[in-house]
Design a protein around this motif. Structure first.
Motif, PDB file in Angstrom:
ATOM      1  N   GLU A   1       3.989 -33.802   6.486  1.00 35.47           N
ATOM      2  CA  GLU A   1       4.427 -33.613   7.863  1.00 35.47           C
ATOM      3  C   GLU A   1       3.251 -33.372   8.809  1.00 35.47           C
ATOM      4  OE1 GLU A   1       7.218 -30.457   7.779  1.00 35.47           O
ATOM      5  OE2 GLU A   1       8.827 -31.655   6.888  1.00 35.47           O
ATOM      6  N   SER A   2       2.251 -32.651   8.332  1.00 34.50           N
ATOM      7  CA  SER A   2       1.106 -32.339   9.191  1.00 34.50           C
ATOM      8  C   SER A   2       0.218 -33.551   9.423  1.00 34.50           C
ATOM      9  CB  SER A   2       0.286 -31.193   8.581  1.00 34.50           C
ATOM     10  OG  SER A   2      -0.364 -31.610   7.393  1.00 34.50           O
ATOM     11  N   LEU A   3       0.197 -34.490   8.470  1.00 36.29           N
ATOM     12  CA  LEU A   3      -0.696 -35.641   8.569  1.00 36.29           C
ATOM     13  C   LEU A   3      -0.029 -36.869   9.169  1.00 36.29           C
ATOM     14  CD1 LEU A   3      -2.541 -35.469   5.112  1.00 36.29           C
ATOM     15  CD2 LEU A   3      -3.387 -34.692   7.329  1.00 36.29           C
ATOM     16  N   ALA A   4       1.291 -36.941   9.091  1.00 37.51           N
ATOM     17  CA  ALA A   4       2.006 -38.153   9.506  1.00 37.51           C
ATOM     18  C   ALA A   4       2.026 -38.303  11.028  1.00 37.51           C
ATOM     19  CB  ALA A   4       3.424 -38.144   8.955  1.00 37.51           C
ATOM     20  N   VAL A   5       1.846 -39.531  11.475  1.00 35.55           N
ATOM     21  CA  VAL A   5       1.970 -39.884  12.890  1.00 35.55           C
ATOM     22  C   VAL A   5       3.195 -40.785  13.023  1.00 35.55           C
ATOM     23  CG1 VAL A   5       0.901 -41.074  14.835  1.00 35.55           C
ATOM     24  CG2 VAL A   5      -0.512 -39.713  13.262  1.00 35.55           C
ATOM     25  N   GLU A   6       4.142 -40.393  13.887  1.00 34.43           N
ATOM     26  CA  GLU A   6       5.371 -41.160  14.005  1.00 34.43           C
ATOM     27  C   GLU A   6       5.102 -42.522  14.648  1.00 34.43           C
ATOM     28  OE1 GLU A   6       9.918 -40.850  15.776  1.00 34.43           O
ATOM     29  OE2 GLU A   6       8.653 -39.058  15.664  1.00 34.43           O
ATOM     30  N   THR A   7       5.543 -43.570  13.964  1.00 35.53           N
ATOM     31  CA  THR A   7       5.365 -44.943  14.428  1.00 35.53           C
ATOM     32  C   THR A   7       6.615 -45.734  14.085  1.00 35.53           C
ATOM     33  OG1 THR A   7       2.983 -44.781  13.956  1.00 35.53           O
ATOM     34  CG2 THR A   7       3.881 -46.994  14.343  1.00 35.53           C
ATOM     35  N   ASP A   8       7.293 -46.252  15.100  1.00 32.94           N
ATOM     36  CA  ASP A   8       8.502 -47.064  14.894  1.00 32.94           C
ATOM     37  C   ASP A   8       9.535 -46.347  14.023  1.00 32.94           C
ATOM     38  OD1 ASP A   8       7.382 -49.137  16.390  1.00 32.94           O
ATOM     39  OD2 ASP A   8       6.400 -50.015  14.631  1.00 32.94           O
ATOM     40  N   GLY A   9       9.690 -45.056  14.263  1.00 28.69           N
ATOM     41  CA  GLY A   9      10.740 -44.313  13.585  1.00 28.69           C
ATOM     42  C   GLY A   9      10.396 -43.790  12.206  1.00 28.69           C
ATOM     43  N   VAL A  10       9.179 -44.044  11.732  1.00 31.61           N
ATOM     44  CA  VAL A  10       8.758 -43.500  10.443  1.00 31.61           C
ATOM     45  C   VAL A  10       7.419 -42.773  10.628  1.00 31.61           C
ATOM     46  CG1 VAL A  10       9.955 -45.279   9.114  1.00 31.61           C
ATOM     47  CG2 VAL A  10       7.555 -45.616   9.747  1.00 31.61           C
ATOM     48  N   GLY A  11       7.078 -41.923   9.661  1.00 29.93           N
ATOM     49  CA  GLY A  11       5.806 -41.224   9.705  1.00 29.93           C
ATOM     50  C   GLY A  11       4.750 -41.981   8.918  1.00 29.93           C
ATOM     51  N   ILE A  12       3.610 -42.243   9.527  1.00 25.34           N
ATOM     52  CA  ILE A  12       2.534 -42.980   8.868  1.00 25.34           C
ATOM     53  C   ILE A  12       1.353 -42.052   8.621  1.00 25.34           C
ATOM     54  CG2 ILE A  12       0.925 -44.918   9.004  1.00 25.34           C
ATOM     55  CD1 ILE A  12       3.808 -45.807   8.789  1.00 25.34           C
ATOM     56  N   ILE A  13       0.958 -41.941   7.365  1.00 21.50           N
ATOM     57  CA  ILE A  13      -0.274 -41.235   7.007  1.00 21.50           C
ATOM     58  C   ILE A  13      -1.290 -42.316   6.716  1.00 21.50           C
ATOM     59  CG2 ILE A  13      -1.366 -39.599   5.437  1.00 21.50           C
ATOM     60  CD1 ILE A  13       1.446 -38.455   4.906  1.00 21.50           C
ATOM     61  N   ASP A  14      -2.134 -42.597   7.696  1.00 21.70           N
ATOM     62  CA  ASP A  14      -3.019 -43.760   7.625  1.00 21.70           C
ATOM     63  C   ASP A  14      -4.343 -43.388   6.972  1.00 21.70           C
ATOM     64  OD1 ASP A  14      -3.741 -46.373   7.913  1.00 21.70           O
ATOM     65  OD2 ASP A  14      -4.333 -46.200  10.016  1.00 21.70           O
ATOM     66  N   ARG A  15      -4.271 -42.953   5.754  1.00 17.12           N
ATOM     67  CA  ARG A  15      -5.466 -42.635   4.978  1.00 17.12           C
ATOM     68  C   ARG A  15      -5.121 -42.722   3.498  1.00 17.12           C
ATOM     69  NH1 ARG A  15      -8.230 -37.983   6.092  1.00 17.12           N
ATOM     70  NH2 ARG A  15      -7.262 -37.474   8.086  1.00 17.12           N
ATOM     71  N   ARG A  16      -6.127 -42.910   2.703  1.00 11.01           N
ATOM     72  CA  ARG A  16      -5.926 -42.972   1.256  1.00 11.01           C
ATOM     73  C   ARG A  16      -5.969 -41.562   0.691  1.00 11.01           C
ATOM     74  NH1 ARG A  16      -8.960 -43.273  -3.479  1.00 11.01           N
ATOM     75  NH2 ARG A  16      -8.017 -44.553  -5.127  1.00 11.01           N
ATOM     76  N   LEU A  17      -4.862 -41.138   0.098  1.00 11.22           N
ATOM     77  CA  LEU A  17      -4.782 -39.827  -0.551  1.00 11.22           C
ATOM     78  C   LEU A  17      -4.448 -40.036  -2.016  1.00 11.22           C
ATOM     79  CD1 LEU A  17      -2.761 -37.593   1.959  1.00 11.22           C
ATOM     80  CD2 LEU A  17      -5.167 -37.374   1.362  1.00 11.22           C
ATOM     81  N   THR A  18      -5.342 -39.669  -2.899  1.00 11.03           N
ATOM     82  CA  THR A  18      -5.058 -39.770  -4.323  1.00 11.03           C
ATOM     83  C   THR A  18      -4.208 -38.578  -4.758  1.00 11.03           C
ATOM     84  OG1 THR A  18      -7.005 -38.514  -5.036  1.00 11.03           O
ATOM     85  CG2 THR A  18      -7.293 -40.886  -4.658  1.00 11.03           C
ATOM     86  N   GLN A  19      -3.645 -38.677  -5.946  1.00 11.92           N
ATOM     87  CA  GLN A  19      -2.885 -37.548  -6.478  1.00 11.92           C
ATOM     88  C   GLN A  19      -3.782 -36.325  -6.635  1.00 11.92           C
ATOM     89  OE1 GLN A  19      -0.900 -38.853 -10.034  1.00 11.92           O
ATOM     90  NE2 GLN A  19       0.276 -40.424  -8.957  1.00 11.92           N
ATOM     91  N   GLN A  20      -5.049 -36.544  -7.006  1.00  7.47           N
ATOM     92  CA  GLN A  20      -5.955 -35.418  -7.140  1.00  7.47           C
ATOM     93  C   GLN A  20      -6.266 -34.802  -5.781  1.00  7.47           C
ATOM     94  OE1 GLN A  20      -7.058 -34.104 -10.249  1.00  7.47           O
ATOM     95  NE2 GLN A  20      -7.384 -32.444  -8.781  1.00  7.47           N
ATOM     96  N   ASP A  21      -6.379 -35.638  -4.743  1.00 11.84           N
ATOM     97  CA  ASP A  21      -6.576 -35.113  -3.389  1.00 11.84           C
ATOM     98  C   ASP A  21      -5.443 -34.166  -3.022  1.00 11.84           C
ATOM     99  OD1 ASP A  21      -8.901 -36.600  -2.937  1.00 11.84           O
ATOM    100  OD2 ASP A  21      -7.806 -38.290  -2.086  1.00 11.84           O
ATOM    101  N   LEU A  22      -4.216 -34.614  -3.255  1.00 14.91           N
ATOM    102  CA  LEU A  22      -3.049 -33.778  -2.927  1.00 14.91           C
ATOM    103  C   LEU A  22      -3.033 -32.509  -3.771  1.00 14.91           C
ATOM    104  CD1 LEU A  22      -0.243 -36.436  -2.454  1.00 14.91           C
ATOM    105  CD2 LEU A  22      -1.040 -34.798  -0.748  1.00 14.91           C
TER     106      LEU A  22
END
Length: 215
Positions: A153-174
């Motif tokens: 939620e903190s990273l997503a930018v709303e675009t056309d009704g959905v949230g876009i996290i425009d970056r590569r996040l690996t499982q280890q990053d998360l």
């Protein structure tokens, strides 16, 4: 990047912000370059002008905890404006990045000329501390699913009704961001995908609908 877009300096006049800029310098960093190391002497604040960076901590056996992801308009090293203590975290450039380095001496000169500026900066720092308190609360009281939901939620930018996290996040990053194992993150992401909440692409994540706080 104008300093009036940086929340730490929200309330400074254009003239006061220009004084800081005139005494600062722009620095460029290649991907995977360490900008500051935890424990280093600190004498500058950095404002991100372009690119993406990460603030993190490591322990003596190499485990890492991500404190924040930094985008244009974000800043780090703010404690160096107020004390002489060593850096409390490390920061690395994830992509080619440009930052504005503001020396403590420039900030102190501004305060000497305009004492009211200190009240403005301290007020803004208090807001940052409140946000950090909420982050600690999340780690202590919210389950891993809820922590991942908050990150999205903190990273997503709303675009056309959905949230876009425009970056590569690996499982280890998360995992590093939410204080969990990669295996736990993997299971939760699979649940989120199968539930139709998120779609994971190679270089972005799409949040299709609002994530519940608990699973």
């Amino acid at each position: 990047m104008y300093l009036d877009r940086v929340d730490l300096f929200d309330g400074l006049s254009d003239e006061q912000a220009e004084v800081l800029k005139s005494r600062s310098r722009v620095r460029n960093f290649a991907p995977n370059t360490i900008v500051v190391n935890e424990g280093d002497d600190g004498s500058s604040l950095f404002v991100v002008q372009s690119g993406a960076l990460k603030a993190y901590l490591t322990d003596n056996i190499g485990r890492e905890v991500t404190l924040s992801l930094l985008d244009p308009g974000d800043y780090f090293g703010e404690l160096a404006l107020l004390d002489d203590a060593p850096r409390s975290a490390s920061v690395i450039a994830l992509t080619r990045s440009e930052v504005l380095q503001i020396p403590r001496v420039a900030f102190l000169a501004l305060i000497e000329a305009h004492p009211a500026c200190m009240q403005i900066v301290v007020r803004n720092l208090v807001g940052r501390i409140r946000n950090l308190t909420e982050s600690v609360r999340s780690l202590a009281l919210v389950d891993v699913f809820g922590r991942i939901a908050r990150v999205f939620e903190s990273l997503a930018v709303e675009t056309d009704g959905v949230g876009i996290i425009d970056r590569r996040l690996t499982q280890q990053d998360l995992a590093n961001m939410v204080g969990a194992s990669r295996e736990m993150v993997n299971r939760i992401l699979r649940d989120m995908v199968s539930g139709g909440y998120v779609e994971i692409e190679p270089h972005r994540i799409i949040v299709r609908k609002k994530l519940p706080r608990h699973w």
